[in-house]
Design an enzyme around this catalytic site. Structure first.
Site, PDB file in Angstrom:
ATOM      1  N   ASP A  58      31.875  46.984  32.370  1.00 20.75           N
ATOM      2  CA  ASP A  58      31.171  47.398  31.160  1.00 20.75           C
ATOM      3  C   ASP A  58      31.999  47.650  29.891  1.00 20.75           C
ATOM      4  O   ASP A  58      31.782  47.026  28.879  1.00 20.75           O
ATOM      5  CB  ASP A  58      30.357  48.658  31.476  1.00 20.75           C
ATOM      6  CG  ASP A  58      29.514  48.508  32.736  1.00 20.75           C
ATOM      7  OD1 ASP A  58      29.529  47.432  33.348  1.00 20.75           O
ATOM      8  OD2 ASP A  58      28.840  49.474  33.103  1.00 20.75           O
ATOM      9  N   GLU A 103      34.906  56.040  42.963  1.00 18.43           N
ATOM     10  CA  GLU A 103      34.486  54.834  42.228  1.00 18.43           C
ATOM     11  C   GLU A 103      35.709  54.114  41.658  1.00 18.43           C
ATOM     12  O   GLU A 103      35.811  52.893  41.715  1.00 18.43           O
ATOM     13  CB  GLU A 103      33.517  55.244  41.111  1.00 18.43           C
ATOM     14  CG  GLU A 103      32.874  54.102  40.372  1.00 18.43           C
ATOM     15  CD  GLU A 103      31.899  54.603  39.294  1.00 18.43           C
ATOM     16  OE1 GLU A 103      31.775  55.837  39.116  1.00 18.43           O
ATOM     17  OE2 GLU A 103      31.280  53.764  38.619  1.00 18.43           O
TER      18      GLU A 103
HETATM   19  C1  2M8 Z   1      28.739  50.488  36.440  1.00 21.37           C
HETATM   20  O1  2M8 Z   1      27.716  50.069  35.538  1.00 21.37           O
HETATM   21  C2  2M8 Z   1      26.489  50.787  35.313  1.00 21.37           C
HETATM   22  C3  2M8 Z   1      25.599  49.906  34.452  1.00 21.37           C
HETATM   23  O2  2M8 Z   1      25.285  48.736  35.163  1.00 21.37           O
HETATM   24  C4  2M8 Z   1      26.663  52.137  34.639  1.00 21.37           C
HETATM   25  O3  2M8 Z   1      27.763  52.473  34.202  1.00 21.37           O
HETATM   26  O4  2M8 Z   1      25.645  52.857  34.551  1.00 21.37           O
HETATM   27  C5  2M8 Z   1      29.708  49.302  36.583  1.00 21.37           C
HETATM   28  O5  2M8 Z   1      30.920  49.719  37.173  1.00 21.37           O
HETATM   29  C6  2M8 Z   1      29.072  48.188  37.394  1.00 21.37           C
HETATM   30  O6  2M8 Z   1      30.003  47.176  37.662  1.00 21.37           O
HETATM   31  C7  2M8 Z   1      28.508  48.711  38.710  1.00 21.37           C
HETATM   32  O7  2M8 Z   1      27.815  47.676  39.363  1.00 21.37           O
HETATM   33  C8  2M8 Z   1      27.577  49.909  38.484  1.00 21.37           C
HETATM   34  C9  2M8 Z   1      27.157  50.567  39.798  1.00 21.37           C
HETATM   35  O8  2M8 Z   1      28.283  50.833  40.592  1.00 21.37           O
HETATM   36  O9  2M8 Z   1      28.229  50.903  37.683  1.00 21.37           O
END
Ligand code: 2M8
Length: 417
Positions: free
Chosen positions: A165, A388
């Site tokens: 992101d 994470e």
């Molecule tokens: C993160 O993205 C989401 C939006 O899609 C967020 O920050 O709310 C990113 O690290 C993405 O790659 C990942 O799939 C998601 C869920 O782990 O989180």
């Protein structure tokens, strides 16, 4: 504790993380931060579950595909449950005619699913299951080629589609996005410290792009999107997924030539995006800053690029370990001015991208570098828990704790020997 005992305890803990995040219908990326089913997170869950519970892995794939749109797109989030504590939730994304009954987002994510299914099929073959899922996957891949290949590379219309992101790759493209007509709520900072998350300016731009896309049913005419970047990383994931889809079609007894040809075509587009002087693949319309996003397209062609990847992972000034940053690979090269060891996709170490690097290295005959990175990743997780992402200087866990893809990668690494 002996080494085998330590490994077996880590395995048990990793399996427990996935089980705790399992809602019964789908696996959440983390216990609190992400209450839906995310697309490439689900693929990683499958990669882990392959070793411990293949039937559950198949259900995870079925749950994700339940979110497929009528035009073939598999969305980046499937909101199986209503009333979720997530922003932007289903009420912000809205509904379109192409959306299935279950609520989803309106954009996609790196298509790792065919790769995960190919691993599952090799480990626990099930031809009947292939009969269920190959056609939907084919339709998703075709959608990328039809809707998103405006040039050779696959174009992303939102940074969230990249999976990385707030990577500095997108800074310039985001800087031209106007203010958001949708009021921004930062639910993402309830459980995670603000300095580990994107800035308010980033979120303003994310929601502004979302609003622009929503106003045209998420299907803008070329040139009309508020954000459009030819993404080398997503292109590489698709190229590899097409090769894996070709393997799966062959396993199902059908001709696989078309998927294999699509894979080659994407590999050729990536070769044109390779900047030999900088040693990275360059997005179209992105910043040419050295990140894992620009390094890991080597995943599409390991024999050609794995040697270079191994060199970068051993370089203490860029992605490799150094005395003050023992954990690697950093998501942004350490000598880049925008490197930030604590902020999300701008510096920390991520287990999922480490997995892609390890796989690329093994496939490209760089076994020593692969073993080294695998051992480092397992050590990082064993010492700090299933986070994470991690601070490369201290190993401190950042973002969400008890994270599914970190657990899944751990299971896969531990299952190899
Ligand atoms: C993160 O993205 C989401 C939006 O899609 C967020 O920050 O709310 C990113 O690290 C993405 O790659 C990942 O799939 C998601 C869920 O782990 O989180």
């Amino acid at each position: 504790m002996t080494l085998p005992d330590r490994r077996s305890r880590l395995m048990t803990e990793a399996v427990d993380v996935l089980a705790a995040n399992d809602t019964g219908r789908f696996i959440k990326p983390g216990p609190r931060q992400y209450p839906g089913q995310w697309n490439w997170d689900a693929a990683f869950s499958v990669i882990g579950l392959t070793h411990v519970d293949p039937p559950r892995a198949r259900d995870e794939i079925r749950a994700l595909l339940a979110g497929q749109w009528s035009d073939g797109m598999v969305p980046h989030i499937v909101f199986h449950e209503s009333g979720v504590e997530y922003f932007p939730g289903p009420e912000v994304w809205g509904r379109t005619a192409a959306m299935p009954a279950v609520a989803t987002s309106g954009i996609t994510q790196p298509p790792l699913l065919a790769t995960a299914i190919a691993r599952l099929q090799r480990h626990a073959p099930d031809r009947r299951f292939l009969g269920e899922v190959l056609e939907p996957i084919e339709r998703w891949h075709l959608w990328f080629h039809r809707d998103r290949r405006r040039t050779g590379l696959v174009t992303i219309l939102h940074p969230w589609e990249s999976g990385m992101d707030n990577s500095p790759r997108f800074d310039l493209a985001l800087s031209t996005v106007g203010p958001s007509p949708i009021a921004v709520t930062r639910r993402d900072r309830v459980h995670v410290a603000p300095d580990q998350r994107p800035t308010d300016e980033d979120y303003e731009a994310y929601l502004s792009i979302l609003a622009g896309l929503r106003s045209v049913g998420y299907r803008p005419d070329p040139g009309q999107s508020p954000f459009a970047v030819g993404d080398v990383f997503l292109t590489a994931v698709l190229s590899r997924a097409e090769a894996d889809l070709a393997f799966l079609w062959a396993a199902a007894g059908t001709s696989a030539d078309i998927a294999a040809a699509r894979s080659d075509e994407l590999r050729r587009a990536l070769a044109l995006a390779w900047d030999g002087a900088r040693g990275i693949f360059c997005d179209e319309g992105g910043d040419a800053v050295a990140t894992t996003g620009g390094l890991l397209p080597s995943w599409a062609d390991p024999p050609r690029y794995a040697g270079h990847l191994a060199d970068c992972l051993a370089n203490p000034s860029t992605f490799g370990p150094d005395p003050s940053h023992p954990w690697y690979p950093t998501s942004v090269a350490k000598d880049a001015d925008r490197f930030d060891s604590g902020c999300y996709w701008r510096g920390p170490v991520w287990a999922n991208t480490s997995w892609l690097a390890v796989e690329t290295l093994f496939a490209g005959a760089q076994a020593q570098a692969a073993e080294r990175l695998m051992a480092s990743t397992l050590e990082l997780v064993a010492a700090n828990g299933f986070w994470e992402y991690y601070d490369p200087a201290t190993g401190e866990g950042l973002g969400s704790d008890r994270f599914s893809w970190t657990a899944a990668v751990t299971i896969d690494f531990l299952s190899r020997r």
